[in-house]
Design a protein around this motif. Structure first.
Motif, PDB file in Angstrom:
ATOM      1  N   LEU A   9       0.835  -1.205   0.000  1.00  0.00           N
ATOM      2  CA  LEU A   9       0.000   0.000   0.000  1.00  0.00           C
ATOM      3  C   LEU A   9       0.872   1.259   0.000  1.00  0.00           C
ATOM      4  CD1 LEU A   9      -2.672   1.478   0.161  1.00  0.00           C
ATOM      5  CD2 LEU A   9      -2.699   1.059   2.637  1.00  0.00           C
ATOM      6  N   VAL A  33       0.919   4.136  -2.987  1.00  0.00           N
ATOM      7  CA  VAL A  33       0.699   5.559  -2.672  1.00  0.00           C
ATOM      8  C   VAL A  33       1.895   6.392  -3.140  1.00  0.00           C
ATOM      9  CG1 VAL A  33       0.456   7.221  -0.774  1.00  0.00           C
ATOM     10  CG2 VAL A  33      -0.852   5.081  -0.739  1.00  0.00           C
ATOM     11  N   LEU A  71      -6.443  11.332  -1.153  1.00  0.00           N
ATOM     12  CA  LEU A  71      -5.855  10.063  -1.561  1.00  0.00           C
ATOM     13  C   LEU A  71      -6.904   8.988  -1.332  1.00  0.00           C
ATOM     14  CD1 LEU A  71      -3.237   8.287  -2.093  1.00  0.00           C
ATOM     15  CD2 LEU A  71      -2.947   8.330   0.392  1.00  0.00           C
ATOM     16  N   ASP A  72      -7.095   8.119  -2.323  1.00  0.00           N
ATOM     17  CA  ASP A  72      -8.049   7.015  -2.164  1.00  0.00           C
ATOM     18  C   ASP A  72      -7.364   5.725  -2.600  1.00  0.00           C
ATOM     19  OD1 ASP A  72     -10.422   5.747  -1.563  1.00  0.00           O
ATOM     20  OD2 ASP A  72     -11.344   6.180  -3.502  1.00  0.00           O
ATOM     21  N   CYS A  73      -7.558   4.675  -1.833  1.00  0.00           N
ATOM     22  CA  CYS A  73      -6.813   3.434  -2.070  1.00  0.00           C
ATOM     23  C   CYS A  73      -7.729   2.217  -1.987  1.00  0.00           C
ATOM     24  CB  CYS A  73      -5.731   3.252  -1.004  1.00  0.00           C
ATOM     25  SG  CYS A  73      -4.675   4.678  -0.771  1.00  0.00           S
ATOM     26  N   VAL A  90      -9.107   4.251   2.551  1.00  0.00           N
ATOM     27  CA  VAL A  90      -8.596   2.927   2.184  1.00  0.00           C
ATOM     28  C   VAL A  90      -9.752   1.934   2.242  1.00  0.00           C
ATOM     29  CG1 VAL A  90      -7.005   1.071   2.791  1.00  0.00           C
ATOM     30  CG2 VAL A  90      -6.316   3.451   3.170  1.00  0.00           C
ATOM     31  N   ALA A 123      -3.801   2.963  -5.721  1.00  0.00           N
ATOM     32  CA  ALA A 123      -3.954   4.276  -5.086  1.00  0.00           C
ATOM     33  C   ALA A 123      -4.169   5.343  -6.152  1.00  0.00           C
ATOM     34  CB  ALA A 123      -2.707   4.618  -4.266  1.00  0.00           C
ATOM     35  N   CYS A 182      -4.458   9.686  -6.310  1.00  0.00           N
ATOM     36  CA  CYS A 182      -4.365  10.906  -5.513  1.00  0.00           C
ATOM     37  C   CYS A 182      -4.662  12.119  -6.378  1.00  0.00           C
ATOM     38  CB  CYS A 182      -2.976  11.041  -4.894  1.00  0.00           C
ATOM     39  SG  CYS A 182      -1.681  11.414  -6.080  1.00  0.00           S
TER      40      CYS A 182
END
Ligand code: MG
Length: 158
Positions: free
Chosen positions: A41, A45, A95-97, A130, A151, A153
């Motif tokens: 992860l 990112v 930020l999305d994961c 997340v 990820a 962003c």
């Protein structure tokens, strides 16, 4: 001015290694194999941020061939890369994961992982999300042989 970045990483899962996600050890009987600590992860990112700023990628910044990065703390790699992004004038909007991991379920650890990433990035945890997903038992991810992280962003400048 806004820029979007995308990052993706995958690590094999093997017994005897910790499962590290966003700098958080998630209890598991298997963890990531990797030259660094294998935090998939954190690596996704890092690539999303570097990509959005068009600065390069994690492999260029921290080559696996360089012994300096053996067992490296991936949060330090992430922090170092994000400093370059900030020096180029960019601010993280959000930020999305997604983490694809057959087991364990990540929901109980989500808040801790979000807080860990947000701390490294100097961001509000509200700006970091997340999600854990399974692979429905299909393929190497579904068999628990690997963990994958994605990820996305958004950066803002000016
Ligand atoms: Mg990696």
């Amino acid at each position: 001015m806004f820029r979007i970045g995308i990052g993706k990483d995958l690590h094999r899962l093997v017994p005897g290694r910790p499962l590290l996600l966003g700098g958080v050890i998630v209890p598991s009987d298997r963890g990531e194999l990797g030259h660094s600590d294998g935090d998939a992860l954190a690596h996704a990112v890092t690539d999303a941020l570097l990509g959005a700023a068009a600065l390069g990628d994690i492999g260029e910044f921290f080559p696996p061939s360089d012994p300096a990065w053996k067992d490296a703390d991936s949060l330090i790699l992430l922090k170092t890369a994000f400093e370059k992004v900030r020096e180029a004038g960019w601010r993280l909007v959000n930020l999305d994961c997604v983490v694809i991991c057959e087991s364990p379920r990540l929901l109980p650890y989500r808040g801790t992982i979000r807080a860990s990433l947000a701390k490294v990035l100097g961001a509000d945890p509200e700006a970091v999300f997340v999600k854990g997903k399974t692979s429905e038992g299909l393929g190497p991810l579904g068999e628990g042989l690997a963990v994958e992280a994605l990820a996305v962003c958004l950066l803002e400048r000016g």
